[in-house]
Design a protein around this motif. Structure first.
Motif, PDB file in Angstrom:
ATOM      1  N   SER A  42       0.842  -1.201   0.000  1.00 51.07           N
ATOM      2  CA  SER A  42       0.000   0.000   0.000  1.00 51.07           C
ATOM      3  C   SER A  42       0.872   1.244   0.000  1.00 51.07           C
ATOM      4  CB  SER A  42      -0.890   0.015   1.247  1.00 51.07           C
ATOM      5  OG  SER A  42      -0.125   0.292   2.407  1.00 51.07           O
ATOM      6  N   LYS A  46      -1.590   3.742   4.259  1.00 61.37           N
ATOM      7  CA  LYS A  46      -2.884   3.395   3.651  1.00 61.37           C
ATOM      8  C   LYS A  46      -3.214   1.903   3.746  1.00 61.37           C
ATOM      9  CE  LYS A  46      -3.946   7.508   2.084  1.00 61.37           C
ATOM     10  NZ  LYS A  46      -5.192   8.179   2.414  1.00 61.37           N
ATOM     11  N   ARG A  47      -2.446   1.134   4.501  1.00 67.83           N
ATOM     12  CA  ARG A  47      -2.656  -0.307   4.542  1.00 67.83           C
ATOM     13  C   ARG A  47      -4.050  -0.677   5.026  1.00 67.83           C
ATOM     14  NH1 ARG A  47       1.257  -4.387   7.808  1.00 67.83           N
ATOM     15  NH2 ARG A  47       0.396  -3.286   9.601  1.00 67.83           N
ATOM     16  N   GLU A  49      -6.793   1.034   4.999  1.00 66.47           N
ATOM     17  CA  GLU A  49      -7.786   1.442   3.992  1.00 66.47           C
ATOM     18  C   GLU A  49      -7.816   0.412   2.851  1.00 66.47           C
ATOM     19  OE1 GLU A  49      -8.700   5.187   0.953  1.00 66.47           O
ATOM     20  OE2 GLU A  49      -7.175   5.418   2.506  1.00 66.47           O
ATOM     21  N   LEU A  50      -6.645  -0.017   2.411  1.00 68.91           N
ATOM     22  CA  LEU A  50      -6.559  -1.019   1.352  1.00 68.91           C
ATOM     23  C   LEU A  50      -7.208  -2.333   1.782  1.00 68.91           C
ATOM     24  CD1 LEU A  50      -5.571  -1.943  -1.417  1.00 68.91           C
ATOM     25  CD2 LEU A  50      -3.331  -2.411  -0.366  1.00 68.91           C
ATOM     26  N   ASN A  77       3.469  -1.386   5.423  1.00 67.62           N
ATOM     27  CA  ASN A  77       2.714  -1.085   4.209  1.00 67.62           C
ATOM     28  C   ASN A  77       2.440  -2.323   3.360  1.00 67.62           C
ATOM     29  OD1 ASN A  77       2.588   1.779   4.643  1.00 67.62           O
ATOM     30  ND2 ASN A  77       4.758   1.825   4.168  1.00 67.62           N
ATOM     31  N   ALA A 107      -9.264   0.774  -4.717  1.00 66.89           N
ATOM     32  CA  ALA A 107      -7.941   0.429  -4.192  1.00 66.89           C
ATOM     33  C   ALA A 107      -6.794   0.900  -5.085  1.00 66.89           C
ATOM     34  CB  ALA A 107      -7.847  -1.078  -3.984  1.00 66.89           C
ATOM     35  N   ILE A 110      -4.233   3.620  -4.134  1.00 63.74           N
ATOM     36  CA  ILE A 110      -3.391   3.454  -2.941  1.00 63.74           C
ATOM     37  C   ILE A 110      -2.559   2.170  -2.974  1.00 63.74           C
ATOM     38  CG2 ILE A 110      -4.848   4.922  -1.495  1.00 63.74           C
ATOM     39  CD1 ILE A 110      -5.977   2.347  -0.229  1.00 63.74           C
ATOM     40  N   ILE A 111      -2.556   1.476  -4.100  1.00 63.91           N
ATOM     41  CA  ILE A 111      -1.685   0.309  -4.270  1.00 63.91           C
ATOM     42  C   ILE A 111      -0.339   0.812  -4.780  1.00 63.91           C
ATOM     43  CG2 ILE A 111      -1.276  -1.836  -5.515  1.00 63.91           C
ATOM     44  CD1 ILE A 111      -4.336  -2.203  -5.631  1.00 63.91           C
TER      45      ILE A 111
END
Length: 122
Positions: A42, A46-47, A49-50, A77, A107, A110-111
């Motif tokens: 991520s 943002k992990r 959220e992912l 991450n 997603a 944020i990947i």
């Protein structure tokens, strides 16, 4: 020795997962089961959220026996995704499901990348 251990662990995990999803063992051909383990990275911070997007998108996928997202303890991450499917065709079909497409759309920004990926068998 390692192969035998992996075979045992894979068989035990598959049995537990199938029971959890409500599949009877006779409904599943063990020679057709398709499984993937993959790492996804991520964007910083943002992990979670992912993970949320992936979890939302993975509900009610026909042929899915297990879909689990794991936080990497060594990399804040990084996540690992384990997927077990009735067969490879079920996995491919899932990519066209509306909820999976929506999860991918959300997603994608944020990947940060992908790491190791393996298709595994028992």
């Amino acid at each position: 020795m390692i192969l035998q251990r992996r075979t045992f662990i894979g068989s035990a995990a598959a049995t537990l997962l199938l029971t959890r999803k409500g599949f009877a063992m006779e409904e599943i051909d063990p020679n057709q089961v398709y499984a993937i383990i993959g790492q996804m990275l991520s964007a910083p911070g943002k992990r979670d959220e992912l993970i949320g997007y992936l979890s939302e998108g993975s509900a009610q996928m026909p042929g899915n026996l297990a879909y689990d997202v794991w936080r990497d303890k060594a990399d804040e991450n990084s996540i690992w995704i384990t997927e077990v499917w009735k067969d490879e065709a079920s996995h491919k079909a899932s990519l066209g499901l509306p909820q999976v497409q929506e999860a991918i759309r959300k997603a994608r920004p944020i990947i940060a990348g992908f790491g190791a990926r393996a298709e595994v068998e028992r």
